[in-house]
Write an enzyme that holds these catalytic residues in place. Sequence first.
Site, mmCIF file in Angstrom:
data_model
loop_
_atom_site.group_PDB
_atom_site.id
_atom_site.type_symbol
_atom_site.label_atom_id
_atom_site.label_comp_id
_atom_site.label_asym_id
_atom_site.label_seq_id
_atom_site.Cartn_x
_atom_site.Cartn_y
_atom_site.Cartn_z
ATOM 1 C CD GLU A 1 51.230 96.057 29.361
ATOM 2 O OE1 GLU A 1 52.397 96.239 29.731
ATOM 3 O OE2 GLU A 1 50.742 96.635 28.376
ATOM 4 N N GLY A 2 53.408 91.203 29.845
ATOM 5 C CA GLY A 2 54.156 90.099 30.442
ATOM 6 C C GLY A 2 53.221 88.941 30.704
#
Length: 596
Positions: free
Chosen positions: A440-441
């Site tokens: 998610e980053g």
Amino acid sequence: MAGYKAPLRDMRYVLYDLFDGASLTALPGYEEFTADLIDPVLEEAAKICEDVLQPLNRSGDEEGCVLENGVVRTPKGFPEAYQTFREGGWTSITCDPAHGGQGLPQVVNTFIEEMICAANLSFGMYPGLSHGAYVALKQFGTEDQKARYLPALVDGTWTGTMCLTEPQCGTDLGLLRTKAVPNGEGGYKITGTKIFISAGDHDLTENILHLVLARLPDAPKGIKGISLFLVPKVLVTEEGALGDRNAVTCGALEHKMGIKASSTCVLNFDEATGWLIGEPHKGMRAMFAMMNTARLGVGVQGLGLAEASYQGAVAYARDRLQGRSPSGVKAPDKPADPLIVHPDVRRMLLTQRAIVEGGRALAAWVGLALDRQHHAGDPAARAEAGEFVALMTPVVKALLTDLGSEATNLGVQVFGGHGYIREHGMEQYIRDCRITQIYEGTNGIQALDLVGRKLPENAGRNLRRFFHPVADYIEARLDDDTLAEFVGPLAKTFVRLQQATAQVARVGMTKPAEAAAAATDYQRLLGFTALAYLWARMAELSLPKAGTAEDNDAFHSAKVATARVFMERLLPQTSGLFATIMAGGRSLEAFPDAAF
């Protein structure tokens, strides 16, 4: 093997004492959500996590998922556990009642997610990804799409995924190659390969809804040319029944360090039928709605694993006999003292505790802001809450996963050699937690988002939503001698944060590489300031009750003592963070590329 007991006492303290959870009932649509309704929900969530999910955690890790003849099989017990989970209504907790959901507050779901992740993170990935798909589809889908797909997502009959990453691109989605060609029937033919797709295929449900980023034939280059498509694993007829299998297949399962019972898939789309979600070339807007939900959820994953590791470490330290306390024998009737009396073991356990309890308060603070953002009757109040959530989303994701990794490592260290052995279950927490800092980053990307986008966004209003309550709190209590040991360190850290913010903003205007070099340290400084603010507030709440008849379980005494540990032993690292930020990035830039 490490066990787990849901920390309901502390959750109630955070919700009702620290944040006045009763104020939830003042939000339109939340009038019925009093403690009499919320507490039984949390208690039932604790039961399913302790009795159903946690017993499958180690066996799921040992067995993992397998790909057989193009079909992914989850570990033994997972399909049955999922049906129990679904039938209990746990997939629909915060979903809109218009689509079959229960509409509970987000802050309540934050606690439930923590319990699920502490008990069995791999299991939690399946419904967790589905909720993100629900958020994106609810916000950007057509009325027909919402009517056709949302009820099955809400009740857990179907699950969802988000398909971003490709072999040649991760964070840089501008390099994306998956294509979408109109099929002449209102839909599109989707072709491409996606990797690292969590819950991309499994045997828990009869259908999976993939949200896929792809390019239309006339798409401009870069991220401005990305659209979002809904691609079901099994096509759905006009009547809502399942039809033919779509042209999407699992080509491989990734062999991972952790979360082995969660299927991480390579998905191949071979002219699979899909439908556009939202506007053409505006797919990132819809995907960010899903990703921001997921980023907050990933922060809670780190929190849950830290709690589980802490519980295991405390239990072991109470029972394991090793050496004698340097301050004198503590267990004269035994051949050695328990580990828990040794100062360095206490250092590790109390560091874990300060991380967990502070992190829980931070996650709940943002969860309540999400509730105000979506339910406050005053548009200005909704906007202010949204600005706070925007600022804190990268902080929650990065800080709680970084600290979760630190806490799970400490848990293994408390066990010593036994922590390194699989049968105790402690090393699994480290392996499972490590991915939370990446997906998610990555946490570095979160820091760049914070410094490059969230600080300057809305003319700086995002930051003011954090600065103002902290400044007001300090000003009102700075002369209170009973709180000096908590408010004093908070005030000093807050001054450092203000100075660091000015420095980052100044250099960012002319030297963006300098701001980028400071981003990770700045993000941690802001996060630790938030934790210091929350610990000062918790100390203030518990001080009058500590040691009184009301404190018969020593809960408030422990809360004050943990606040002191945070202020004296964890918060001082902000001095080093400040020095690093102010030093700039010259030494990083000056290193010759050829010398790496």
